[in-house]
Every structure is written in C-alpha cells, then in structure tokens.
Design a protein around this motif. Structure first.
Motif, short mmCIF file in Angstrom:
data_model
loop_
_atom_site.label_atom_id
_atom_site.label_comp_id
_atom_site.label_asym_id
_atom_site.label_seq_id
_atom_site.Cartn_x
_atom_site.Cartn_y
_atom_site.Cartn_z
N PRO A 87 28.50 -13.60 35.37
CA PRO A 87 28.85 -13.15 34.11
C PRO A 87 27.83 -11.83 33.91
N GLY A 88 28.31 -10.67 33.40
CA GLY A 88 27.36 -9.59 33.29
C GLY A 88 27.61 -8.50 34.30
N ASP A 89 28.56 -9.05 35.28
CA ASP A 89 28.65 -8.16 36.64
C ASP A 89 29.37 -6.84 36.17
N HIS A 90 28.95 -5.73 36.73
CA HIS A 90 29.80 -4.75 36.24
C HIS A 90 31.14 -4.40 37.15
N VAL A 91 32.25 -4.23 36.61
CA VAL A 91 33.38 -4.07 37.74
C VAL A 91 34.31 -2.98 37.26
N PHE A 92 34.70 -2.17 38.07
CA PHE A 92 35.75 -1.09 38.07
C PHE A 92 37.30 -1.68 38.30
N ALA A 93 37.86 -1.45 37.31
CA ALA A 93 39.22 -1.97 37.46
C ALA A 93 40.33 -0.79 37.41
N ILE A 94 40.93 -0.64 38.54
CA ILE A 94 41.84 0.26 38.63
C ILE A 94 43.21 -0.29 38.01
N VAL A 95 43.68 0.35 36.85
CA VAL A 95 44.72 -0.31 36.17
C VAL A 95 45.97 0.82 36.11
N SER A 96 46.91 0.56 36.85
CA SER A 96 48.23 1.56 37.35
C SER A 96 49.26 0.87 36.90
N GLY A 97 49.38 -0.12 36.44
CA GLY A 97 50.59 -1.01 35.80
C GLY A 97 50.42 -2.34 35.35
N LYS A 98 51.26 -3.18 35.32
CA LYS A 98 51.05 -4.70 34.90
C LYS A 98 50.16 -5.38 35.65
N PHE A 99 50.02 -5.45 36.96
CA PHE A 99 49.40 -6.30 37.61
C PHE A 99 47.81 -5.90 37.50
N GLY A 100 47.78 -4.61 37.39
CA GLY A 100 46.29 -4.17 37.15
C GLY A 100 45.68 -4.59 35.99
N GLU A 101 46.49 -4.54 35.01
CA GLU A 101 46.12 -4.97 33.46
C GLU A 101 45.74 -6.41 33.57
N ARG A 102 46.59 -7.18 34.25
CA ARG A 102 46.37 -8.82 34.31
C ARG A 102 44.86 -8.95 35.07
N TRP A 103 44.46 -8.14 36.14
CA TRP A 103 43.36 -8.53 36.71
C TRP A 103 42.07 -8.12 35.97
N ALA A 104 42.14 -7.03 35.17
CA ALA A 104 41.28 -6.50 34.41
C ALA A 104 40.96 -7.57 33.32
N GLU A 105 41.99 -8.17 32.76
CA GLU A 105 42.00 -9.12 31.86
C GLU A 105 41.38 -10.46 32.44
N MET A 106 41.42 -10.74 33.30
CA MET A 106 40.95 -11.69 34.25
C MET A 106 39.59 -11.52 34.27
N ALA A 107 39.26 -10.46 34.72
CA ALA A 107 37.77 -10.09 34.97
C ALA A 107 36.86 -10.32 33.99
N LYS A 108 37.52 -9.81 32.54
CA LYS A 108 36.85 -9.93 31.38
C LYS A 108 36.56 -11.42 30.93
N ILE A 109 37.74 -12.14 31.21
CA ILE A 109 37.59 -13.75 30.79
C ILE A 109 36.56 -14.42 31.97
N CYS A 110 36.34 -13.75 32.89
CA CYS A 110 34.97 -14.51 33.84
C CYS A 110 33.78 -13.65 33.38
N SER A 111 33.63 -13.23 32.09
CA SER A 111 32.60 -12.41 31.65
C SER A 111 31.84 -11.22 32.35
N ALA A 112 32.65 -10.35 32.98
CA ALA A 112 32.19 -9.48 33.48
C ALA A 112 32.25 -8.22 32.63
N ASN A 113 31.49 -7.03 32.85
CA ASN A 113 31.54 -5.91 32.10
C ASN A 113 32.76 -5.09 32.71
#
Ligand SMILES: *Cc1c(COP(=O)(O)O)cnc(C)c1O
Length: 391
Positions: free
Chosen positions: A83-109
């Motif tokens: 929790p609190g880790d910083h994550v840089f999420a490349i979002v270029s379509g639906k699957f990128g969106e999904r992964w960024a969302e998941m990382a937020k749910i893992c309490s990442a920044n």
C-alpha cells in the motif's frame, strides 16, 4: 454465394482470444479425469513447468494459476506491491484501464499515463518520468493492448526500467507470450503474465506468471493482501512437485500437448506462422482499401478501421450468422468503428482466405459502391497465391 454453403464450414473463432482449439487439445479434454496427486500427473506437471520457462524465455520459475488472465494480472500486483507504492500505469486501451484500476484497489498511488488508442507508448516519456520519480515501484504495461491491436516497445521499456533499482517492469503479455518474441530475461521484464486462451490454444482457465530476480526481492516483502495468488506458497508447493491448490488437470494435460507441439516446431518457427497470418491480413485488407487501426500493429491480432458508413457491430454479427466465423468488434471509443481479427490458435490457410473474403463481402453487402464483386474475387485469388508463395 448462398449462405448455406458457408454454414457448411466448421465454425471458426478468429477472436484475439479465446481461439480455435488445436484438434489434439480437443481429444485430451475428452479423456477421463485423473487426480492431481498421482505419479501420472506429477510427471506432466513437472514437464509443463519446465516447458513454460522455454516459452517465457526465462531461467526463473513460471507459476500456473487456475484463473483467467486477469487473475494473473492481479497476481503480478499483489506479489510485488505494498500500500502506498507509486505505480506508473501505461493506459492505451481497455486492458490498461483495467490494470490501473486494479493497482488502485491494491492501495497503490497510481499515476496514469494515457496513450491515445491505436498508438504505442513513447519510451522517452517513461524515461523522463522515472528520472524525476526514481522511487516508482512499478511500470505497468500491456505488451499487446488487445483492444487496439497495438504492440508496445517492451525491449526499450526493459532497458529503461533496468536502470532504476527500485522500479519493476510488469508486463501483461496475455496476447504476446507465445505469439511473438518477448524474451523475459533478455529484455529485463520483471513480471510477466500469459493466459491459456490466447496463444496457448487452450480453453480459458489458466494464467501463467513469472518474476525476475530483481522482482523476487519485492515479492518477499510485498504487503498487498494475497492468499490465492501468493507465489511464495506456490513456489514452496512446486518444490515438492505439487500445486498450492487442486490443479486444473485437464487444462494442464492439454497444455503439456500444446507446449510439445510448439517446442517441437521451434519457437521461432511457431512465431513465424503467426506473423505470416498477420502479414497476409495486413497486406490484403489494405489492398481492399481498408486501413489498420494500430500504428504499431501486433502480430497476434489485426484491428481494422472500417469505412465510416459501416456499422462494425452489425458487420461482425452478419459475418457470424452467414459465414460461421467470429471476429471481435471494438470497445468504447472504437465501438462500431473497427473489427479485430485474431491470428492466434489453430488456423488453417483456408480460414485466412475466408476471413478476408467474408470481411469484404459483408462490407460490400452494406455498401455495394465500396468494392466490386470482380475485385473481391481478384483479391481472393491473389491472397491464395500469396499464401502458396509465402509458406
Ligand atoms: C484477454 C486479455 C486479458 C484478460 O484476460 P481474461 O482471461 O479475460 O481475464 C488481459 N489482458 C490482455 C492484453 C488480454 O488480451
């Protein structure tokens, strides 16, 4: 061209996953169930874990989760993040969106880096960000963003991330691993996930994950909640030749067969068969006057931009109903505007020819001005020749 003729063709699933099953896979799936704690299964389980390493092109362990690909994406996150880790999420379509969302749910920044649909990420942007944020724990990216058909420059991203000791490159390779080259160790990929129903020619239900040595330091201390996907427990069980939970025996037996087929053929030759399907499709849809949606097209699927007056949803339903062949449409901003043809799975040359024929015939049915029937026949003959002369 009566539709009853086409319905005599066996059903063909040319989606970018799930895909046509290999006939050998279908045979194995019909066999009686065996228990996962048997000497017979132990041998198969040991062999597939070895063979998967060859497909991932890694010296590290590859773990098998009984889950869809999304479960494997979750596994990469919960096994490396706190929790609190910083994550840089490349979002270029639906699957990128999904992964960024998941990382937020893992309490990442989560810092979302948006890339326009149809484009690949510019590695310089990632380098600049990491230079000013060197404590970023992870860069998340798809290798191939299946919703747009784009292949991202993973080799370059690996070079960049390898210069930052705190940063892991986590790659969703669900439509890349086993479809085109993505050598995990050589390209400095720190976490890689693949899925059974894409390049592995299997039904949905397995995901495969692997972590680099650099990543294992974080796997040991990650604080995100994990139980089902805890690869430390899986690793311990695997060391005794077992799986953490009940293994998906029929899928793993079928996987054993697929890996044997791919490795006997040779990984390069296997990639070449998929690249050839992609090339044929890219060349001939453009000859027909259509254009590619992806600026950096992946070999695992081709996303095709339709003429503006054609409704892509109707088109793909028409092709399914009249020609017994399934393509995928577009999602969100690409909905109705594109069709996506998959090149993974068990595909015969005859299906490549039909895929182009059916696509342009179906457009012709909606707009007879767009292409003439003589041109359709001409292109089809030309494609048959191309396939014969490009074995
Ligand atoms: C298919 C796919 C997934 C998700 O897989 P599921 O098996 O549906 O969970 C994730 N990422 C990419 C790039 C995919 O193509």
């Amino acid at each position: 061209m009566s539709s009853s003729i086409h319905l005599n063709h066996p059903y063909s699933l040319l989606a970018p996953g799930p895909v046509n099953l290999h006939p050998e896979v279908r045979k194995i799936l019909a066999e009686p169930m065996i228990h996962h704690r048997t000497p017979e299964f132990d041998q198969i389980f040991a062999r597939v874990r070895q063979d998967l390493k060859k497909i991932f092109q890694t010296e590290e362990d590859v773990f098998i989760h009984t889950s869809t690909g999304t479960g494997g994406m979750e596994s990469l996150l919960v096994n490396t993040l706190s929790p609190g880790d910083h994550v840089f999420a490349i979002v270029s379509g639906k699957f990128g969106e999904r992964w960024a969302e998941m990382a937020k749910i893992c309490s990442a920044n989560v810092h979302v880096h948006s890339v326009p649909w149809g484009e690949a990420v510019n590695p310089q942007d990632v380098q600049k960000y990491l230079q000013s944020h060197p404590r970023t724990r992870a860069v998340l990216t798809q290798a191939c963003e299946t919703s747009t058909g784009v292949a991202h420059p993973i080799q370059e991203l690996g070079k960049i991330c390898s210069q930052f000791p705190e940063t892991l490159l986590l790659v969703d390779g669900i439509t890349a691993v086993g479809a085109y080259p993505l050598p995990m160790d050589q390209w400095h990929i720190d976490g890689l996930v693949a899925g059974s129903q894409k390049a592995f020619m299997l039904p949905t239900g397995l995901s495969f994950v692997s972590f680099s040595k650099k990543a294992w330091a974080f796997v040991e201390k990650a604080k995100a909640p994990r139980f089902y996907f805890d690869v430390r427990a899986e690793k311990k069980a695997n060391r005794n030749g077992e799986s953490f939970f009940s293994a998906a025996v029929p899928l793993i037996k079928a996987l054993d067969q697929v890996l044997k087929l791919i490795l006997n053929q040779g990984l390069d030759k296997h990639f070449q068969t998929i690249r050839r399907r992609a090339e044929a499709t890219r060349i001939f849809v453009q000859k027909a006057g259509l254009s590619l949606y992806a600026k950096e097209p992946s070999d695992s699927l081709t996303a095709i931009l339709l003429p503006p007056n054609i409704d892509g949803q109707k088109l793909r339903l028409d092709i399914e109903k009249n020609f017994n062949m399934t393509f995928m449409g577009g999602q969100d901003q690409a909905k109705g505007k594109i069709v996506r043809i998959g090149h993974m799975g068990y595909i015969q040359d005859e299906e490549i020819v039909r895929s182009i024929e059916h696509l342009i015939t179906a457009i012709h049915k909606m707009d007879s001005q767009w292409i003439s029937t003589t041109k359709i026949t001409g292109l089809s003959d030309e494609l048959k020749t191309w396939l014969r002369t490009h074995p």
